[in-house]
Design a protein around this motif. Sequence first.
Motif, PDB file in Angstrom:
ATOM      1  N   ARG A 107      -8.904  -1.167  20.941  1.00 12.88           N
ATOM      2  CA  ARG A 107      -9.405  -0.167  19.994  1.00 12.88           C
ATOM      3  C   ARG A 107     -10.644  -0.740  19.332  1.00 12.88           C
ATOM      4  O   ARG A 107     -10.936  -1.941  19.450  1.00 12.88           O
ATOM      5  CB  ARG A 107      -8.352   0.166  18.931  1.00 12.88           C
ATOM      6  CG  ARG A 107      -7.941  -1.035  18.093  1.00 12.88           C
ATOM      7  CD  ARG A 107      -7.243  -0.634  16.811  1.00 12.88           C
ATOM      8  NE  ARG A 107      -6.710  -1.776  16.086  1.00 12.88           N
ATOM      9  CZ  ARG A 107      -7.427  -2.570  15.295  1.00 12.88           C
ATOM     10  NH1 ARG A 107      -8.731  -2.356  15.143  1.00 12.88           N
ATOM     11  NH2 ARG A 107      -6.864  -3.582  14.662  1.00 12.88           N
TER      12      ARG A 107
ATOM     13  N   GLN B  84      -7.197   3.840  15.297  1.00 13.12           N
ATOM     14  CA  GLN B  84      -5.807   3.724  15.737  1.00 13.12           C
ATOM     15  C   GLN B  84      -5.624   4.178  17.182  1.00 13.12           C
ATOM     16  O   GLN B  84      -4.498   4.356  17.642  1.00 13.12           O
ATOM     17  CB  GLN B  84      -4.909   4.555  14.813  1.00 13.12           C
ATOM     18  CG  GLN B  84      -4.948   4.084  13.366  1.00 13.12           C
ATOM     19  CD  GLN B  84      -4.311   5.071  12.403  1.00 13.12           C
ATOM     20  OE1 GLN B  84      -3.726   6.067  12.822  1.00 13.12           O
ATOM     21  NE2 GLN B  84      -4.423   4.808  11.108  1.00 13.12           N
ATOM     22  N   ARG B  85      -6.715   4.364  17.894  1.00  9.77           N
ATOM     23  CA  ARG B  85      -6.642   4.832  19.277  1.00  9.77           C
ATOM     24  C   ARG B  85      -6.707   3.632  20.225  1.00  9.77           C
ATOM     25  O   ARG B  85      -7.760   3.024  20.385  1.00  9.77           O
ATOM     26  CB  ARG B  85      -7.799   5.791  19.574  1.00  9.77           C
ATOM     27  CG  ARG B  85      -7.781   7.034  18.721  1.00  9.77           C
ATOM     28  CD  ARG B  85      -8.948   7.940  19.067  1.00  9.77           C
ATOM     29  NE  ARG B  85      -9.062   9.017  18.103  1.00  9.77           N
ATOM     30  CZ  ARG B  85     -10.191   9.393  17.517  1.00  9.77           C
ATOM     31  NH1 ARG B  85     -11.319   8.779  17.826  1.00  9.77           N
ATOM     32  NH2 ARG B  85     -10.200  10.373  16.641  1.00  9.77           N
ATOM     33  N   TRP B  86      -5.588   3.327  20.813  1.00 12.05           N
ATOM     34  CA  TRP B  86      -5.505   2.219  21.765  1.00 12.05           C
ATOM     35  C   TRP B  86      -5.604   2.770  23.183  1.00 12.05           C
ATOM     36  O   TRP B  86      -4.965   3.765  23.513  1.00 12.05           O
ATOM     37  CB  TRP B  86      -4.188   1.469  21.608  1.00 12.05           C
ATOM     38  CG  TRP B  86      -4.050   0.738  20.305  1.00 12.05           C
ATOM     39  CD1 TRP B  86      -3.561   1.227  19.139  1.00 12.05           C
ATOM     40  CD2 TRP B  86      -4.407  -0.624  20.055  1.00 12.05           C
ATOM     41  NE1 TRP B  86      -3.587   0.263  18.159  1.00 12.05           N
ATOM     42  CE2 TRP B  86      -4.099  -0.892  18.698  1.00 12.05           C
ATOM     43  CE3 TRP B  86      -4.948  -1.642  20.833  1.00 12.05           C
ATOM     44  CZ2 TRP B  86      -4.317  -2.135  18.116  1.00 12.05           C
ATOM     45  CZ3 TRP B  86      -5.164  -2.886  20.251  1.00 12.05           C
ATOM     46  CH2 TRP B  86      -4.853  -3.126  18.909  1.00 12.05           C
TER      47      TRP B  86
ATOM     48  N   THR C  42      -8.060   7.374  11.442  1.00 17.85           N
ATOM     49  CA  THR C  42      -7.386   7.558  12.733  1.00 17.85           C
ATOM     50  C   THR C  42      -8.254   7.126  13.907  1.00 17.85           C
ATOM     51  O   THR C  42      -7.734   6.844  14.991  1.00 17.85           O
ATOM     52  CB  THR C  42      -6.980   9.029  12.918  1.00 17.85           C
ATOM     53  OG1 THR C  42      -8.149   9.861  12.797  1.00 17.85           O
ATOM     54  CG2 THR C  42      -5.962   9.449  11.872  1.00 17.85           C
TER      55      THR C  42
ATOM     56  N   ARG D 186     -12.319  -2.802  13.022  1.00 19.55           N
ATOM     57  CA  ARG D 186     -12.636  -2.454  11.635  1.00 19.55           C
ATOM     58  C   ARG D 186     -13.263  -3.661  10.946  1.00 19.55           C
ATOM     59  O   ARG D 186     -12.778  -4.791  11.075  1.00 19.55           O
ATOM     60  CB  ARG D 186     -11.373  -2.051  10.879  1.00 19.55           C
ATOM     61  CG  ARG D 186     -10.912  -0.645  11.149  1.00 19.55           C
ATOM     62  CD  ARG D 186      -9.696  -0.278  10.324  1.00 19.55           C
ATOM     63  NE  ARG D 186      -9.898  -0.403   8.880  1.00 19.55           N
ATOM     64  CZ  ARG D 186      -9.247   0.319   7.970  1.00 19.55           C
ATOM     65  NH1 ARG D 186      -8.364   1.215   8.365  1.00 19.55           N
ATOM     66  NH2 ARG D 186      -9.470   0.139   6.690  1.00 19.55           N
TER      67      ARG D 186
ATOM     68  N   ARG E 206     -10.267  -4.993   8.047  1.00 19.23           N
ATOM     69  CA  ARG E 206      -8.988  -5.537   8.496  1.00 19.23           C
ATOM     70  C   ARG E 206      -9.129  -6.525   9.658  1.00 19.23           C
ATOM     71  O   ARG E 206      -8.270  -7.386   9.846  1.00 19.23           O
ATOM     72  CB  ARG E 206      -8.056  -4.402   8.901  1.00 19.23           C
ATOM     73  CG  ARG E 206      -7.670  -3.506   7.733  1.00 19.23           C
ATOM     74  CD  ARG E 206      -6.729  -2.405   8.173  1.00 19.23           C
ATOM     75  NE  ARG E 206      -6.416  -1.515   7.063  1.00 19.23           N
ATOM     76  CZ  ARG E 206      -5.669  -0.417   7.170  1.00 19.23           C
ATOM     77  NH1 ARG E 206      -5.153  -0.096   8.352  1.00 19.23           N
ATOM     78  NH2 ARG E 206      -5.435   0.347   6.121  1.00 19.23           N
TER      79      ARG E 206
END
Length: 673
Positions: free
Chosen positions: A60, A92-94, A89, A63, A66
């Motif tokens: 993904r 959060q896309r793997w 979101t 960020r 994080r």
Amino acid sequence: MTLSESAIREHYRRAKPVYEALATVTDCPTIGLNDFVGWYIKRDHDDVEAIKAGYPQRGRVARLDRDYDEIHGRLDRTLYAVTTYKTPTAFQRWEPCRYDEAEGTTVWRDEPPTPGYADLRAVPAWGDIDLADDIKPQRGDLNAETQALVERTLDAYIDEYATLYGTRDAVYALDSVGGAYVFGAPEATLPIADHFSDDPDALERVYDEFLDRSNVWLQEAEARVNERVDGAGDVIQPDWVNNKNRQYKPPLSIHADHDAVVTPIATDDVRYELRPFETVDDTLIEQAVRWADDLTRVEHTGCVDSLVATLWPDLYEDHDGWRATLKAWVEAERERERERQRQREAALQRREERLAELDGTLEGRPISPFKEDVYEAVENIDITEIARHYASDAYDTDPNQPRPQFDPCWRHSESGQSCFVDEQANTFGDSKVNAGGGPAKLMALATGIISDADTDLDGEDYWAAVDELRSAGYDIPVWVPEAGSDRVDGGTYDQMPFWAVRKAAVPLEVCPEDAFVDREGENGTYEGFPGYETYSETLEAIEAAGLNHGRDPVTPDEDGADGESESSVESPTSDEPAGDLGRAHLREKNRLLTAKVARLESELEEKSDRIDDLEAEVDRLRTELATVRSERDRLETALKDRESEQKIKQDQESKTNNLSPLDRAKQIIPFDM
């Protein structure tokens, strides 16, 4: 560049608070990446099907907040962030992936999980205000006059941003070492995201358009600055290419070519002073943190009205406020798409009717009024032929693979296997950039029309690729819009456009391409027909091909014929003697026929040479055949003689075997002694 790895690592450890402050606008994060390449965070996974398919990891986008520790750990020198802030979101896309060691790139099973326009939330108008190339190497040693000019120019650009946003307080700037970055307040677009929160399609359209329009507006601002500040264009050459995922060096990032860092510029008192790496101290770090806090603070959402009023001025005048303006624009865009769809469906219906008239085949038809005929002909070309003969330095480089691999001619491939052909889909793929396409795109890469497989092939580039395919011998009709067909910009053609008539003349074999001449029209010089008769004959040929041109032929006693601004020079003027015009036409006709005869004679000569070669080959084969036949006959005779000798011997042995013991003894022992 003498910085040690440990010094760089310690620098970014100390600067971490800057990136924590910069990482989000409200709860909307931005991307962080190391050295312009580290876009993704990857992990092992337990998806058995993906692992069996050759994708042992998933990834993904990274960020800035994080994932900073991991980004920091793999940094070589320069940290990058992205100008836009996204919905959480988007991070959060793997997607399953693998790393290609030979090519040094990540290969995704499907599409890479890079955020799109619909993921955007806080989006600044942004520009890379680059120093001129001849000045960049002097950075840190600029003379006073040049530095003052750079500062005046940057101040003028900040003024332009203030006009766009309605206040100078909403403008931020960084000294990027090789130039400067100027931002508008990212939070100014948050109200747009709120307004279209239940309409992702509208949100995507608006953000895409906002970035396009802001880039164009800033290009126009560049012209205003260059006019207002004498010498500005000599020292500053901006790059207006902000997009959904545009990278930039954030505060305190180390420049790739200079041992210096990116630093804030006060927009109310522009000073352009280089900060060498060794001068970074706690005071500068605190200053960078304050700058990041200011950029990401939500206090300029009201600037959205100024943005929309400036970038959509005509619509804004006709509507009440920015919300109504953007709503009207979205609806107008959707209506344009609906109209284009209606036009496509009508064109498809006309095409089906025409195909029925032609018994369902277009083969041998040199021109067509439907682009779909061109698209269909192109897509039916066997892409393996293009890959093998035009687009590869080596083809089928790994016979063990189910899909043919090839070494692309448009770039270096370490493995020689990073591109492949999907024979069933009639497409190709380039694993290095996770992109590909059909026959036209592969030919465009092979001929240098485009240089990367992830570049879109459209507009003039597409038609140039089609011409290359025609030049390679593929049968592709020439698109010629007829009278009554739909225009790209809406409406219909009252008559076949002049450029289309001219274009049709070549495949219809009325006028060779090199026979057109430069003429002067109302709009300047253009390429025209060599004479009125050639033009009229082209119209006749177009009619014979079944197309409606909606034009009148030109005659010697007419001043104009085709209704175009160019047409007045396509026809003779009325005061010229008709006899002279006839002789001129005959001369031109003779020239064209002479050229055609020369071409045919050349083809005949080539074919005659080929025939001579074939006849010589036939003679050689006949001689060789006679020799082989003679040898065969000799061997057959020898074989028959051998068989005859063997038969005689066998007969003798058989006769001996049939004798009685006494007779055989008599043959051995003479009894008459």
